[in-house]
Design an enzyme around this catalytic site. Structure first.
Site, PDB file in Angstrom:
ATOM      1  N   TYR A 147      47.832  44.871  41.898  1.00  9.41           N
ATOM      2  CA  TYR A 147      48.528  44.071  40.842  1.00  9.41           C
ATOM      3  C   TYR A 147      47.912  42.774  40.359  1.00  9.41           C
ATOM      4  O   TYR A 147      47.282  42.218  41.122  1.00  9.41           O
ATOM      5  CB  TYR A 147      50.262  43.947  41.174  1.00  9.41           C
ATOM      6  CG  TYR A 147      50.566  43.108  42.434  1.00  9.41           C
ATOM      7  CD1 TYR A 147      50.532  41.904  42.476  1.00  9.41           C
ATOM      8  CD2 TYR A 147      51.178  43.829  43.290  1.00  9.41           C
ATOM      9  CE1 TYR A 147      50.813  41.077  43.686  1.00  9.41           C
ATOM     10  CE2 TYR A 147      51.707  43.267  44.537  1.00  9.41           C
ATOM     11  CZ  TYR A 147      51.532  41.902  44.779  1.00  9.41           C
ATOM     12  OH  TYR A 147      52.123  41.155  45.602  1.00  9.41           O
ATOM     13  N   CYS A 148      48.153  42.429  39.047  1.00  9.61           N
ATOM     14  CA  CYS A 148      47.495  41.143  38.636  1.00  9.61           C
ATOM     15  C   CYS A 148      46.140  41.107  38.979  1.00  9.61           C
ATOM     16  O   CYS A 148      45.559  40.321  39.558  1.00  9.61           O
ATOM     17  CB  CYS A 148      48.053  39.861  39.239  1.00  9.61           C
ATOM     18  SG  CYS A 148      47.714  38.604  37.997  1.00  9.61           S
ATOM     19  N   PRO A 149      45.098  42.287  38.579  1.00 14.68           N
ATOM     20  CA  PRO A 149      43.702  42.127  39.100  1.00 14.68           C
ATOM     21  C   PRO A 149      43.055  41.348  37.940  1.00 14.68           C
ATOM     22  O   PRO A 149      43.251  40.874  37.107  1.00 14.68           O
ATOM     23  CB  PRO A 149      43.370  43.678  38.594  1.00 14.68           C
ATOM     24  CG  PRO A 149      44.449  44.184  37.325  1.00 14.68           C
ATOM     25  CD  PRO A 149      45.652  43.212  37.863  1.00 14.68           C
TER      26      PRO A 149
END
Length: 278
Positions: A147-149
């Site tokens: 997540y949130c790469p």
């Protein structure tokens, strides 16, 4: 650390500990505090600041997340999981904060030539030095499936344990990192995977949201096979900065800073109330 970043650490640093304020400490306040210190440092020559912060049962969304087709369904799911939800004013997408996630902010003056990448490198170098004794390579590269790469995902063995974002305003820079210290990284990621599934609901979103594979994420305790705590990692950050030459001190908020904080928290609340019922 290299010479360029040693220079940033070898100065007076104010340390602010917001790790023990408990479940009622709303994450909106953290972003308002960082804006307050950005303003002080950028415009009024305040000390560079290290702030440590923890929030309980909170999912922090990015502005793009709030535009998902069925965001209300995703919000209902997160709230059913006991999560507070806020939208932050710095870059990035959804992340999970809880009592086992340590957040650090390095807030410095935006000097000429201090690029966005150098802001990320400042934090990355600090984290590498903090955990150098474990003889594990910490990489900064995008971890697809997390997540949130982003290009400054921090990982060990291909598994992400931290992400870095930046906020620049009024001559100040806040470089912020979340560090998953203990607990299951995959369990946190599964909650965000489900949030996106419900928020998209088979429709066409306006941006390419992350296709989350929970197994790409882990905590430091899992990766280093050590029973670390938030307080352990915060103490490590302080000792690492001191060893690099930082002159650390503490100081309460001044009356002027308190006034600035109230202005910034009202802005954060106003922005969030348009999308989320606080």
């Amino acid at each position: 650390m290299n010479e360029r970043f040693d220079q940033y650490l070898q100065q007076p640093w104010r340390f602010i500990d917001h790790t023990t304020l408990g479940p009622l400490f709303n994450a909106l306040e953290s972003f308002a505090y960082d804006d307050t210190f950005c303003t002080m440092i950028g415009q009024e020559n305040g000390s560079a600041t290290l702030r440590a912060w923890v929030h309980h049962h909170t999912v922090v969304l990015g502005i793009q997340d709030s535009r998902l087709p069925d965001i209300d369904e995703g919000l209902r799911y997160l709230q059913s999981q006991g999560q507070q939800v806020i939208i932050r004013n710095s870059g990035g997408l959804a992340v999970v904060l809880d009592e086992d996630v340590l957040n650090l902010s390095l807030i410095v003056k935006e000097k000429k030539g201090f690029t966005i990448d150098e802001g990320y490198e400042l934090m990355y170098n600090l984290i590498k030095q903090m955990f150098s004794s474990f003889n594990q390579q910490i990489e900064a590269r995008e971890i697809v499936g997390s997540y949130c790469p982003g290009s400054y995902d921090l990982s060990i063995g291909g598994k992400k344990f931290a992400g870095i974002s930046q906020r620049r305003m009024r001559g100040g820079v806040a470089v912020q990192i979340y560090l998953c210290v203990r607990g299951s990284g995959a369990k946190r990621a599964e909650m965000i995977r489900r949030f996106y599934e419900l928020s998209v609901n088979g429709k066409e979103p306006k941006f390419a949201y992350p296709q989350i594979v929970p197994e790409t994420m882990a905590s430091l305790s899992e990766l280093l096979q050590q029973p670390l705590t938030v307080q352990d990692v915060m103490a490590c950050a302080l000792s690492t900065m001191k060893m690099a030459g930082a002159d650390l001190h503490t100081a309460p908020l001044s009356e002027h800073e308190q006034g600035l904080f109230l202005q910034h928290i009202e802005r954060m609340k106003s922005r969030n109330e348009k999308i989320i019922t606080m």
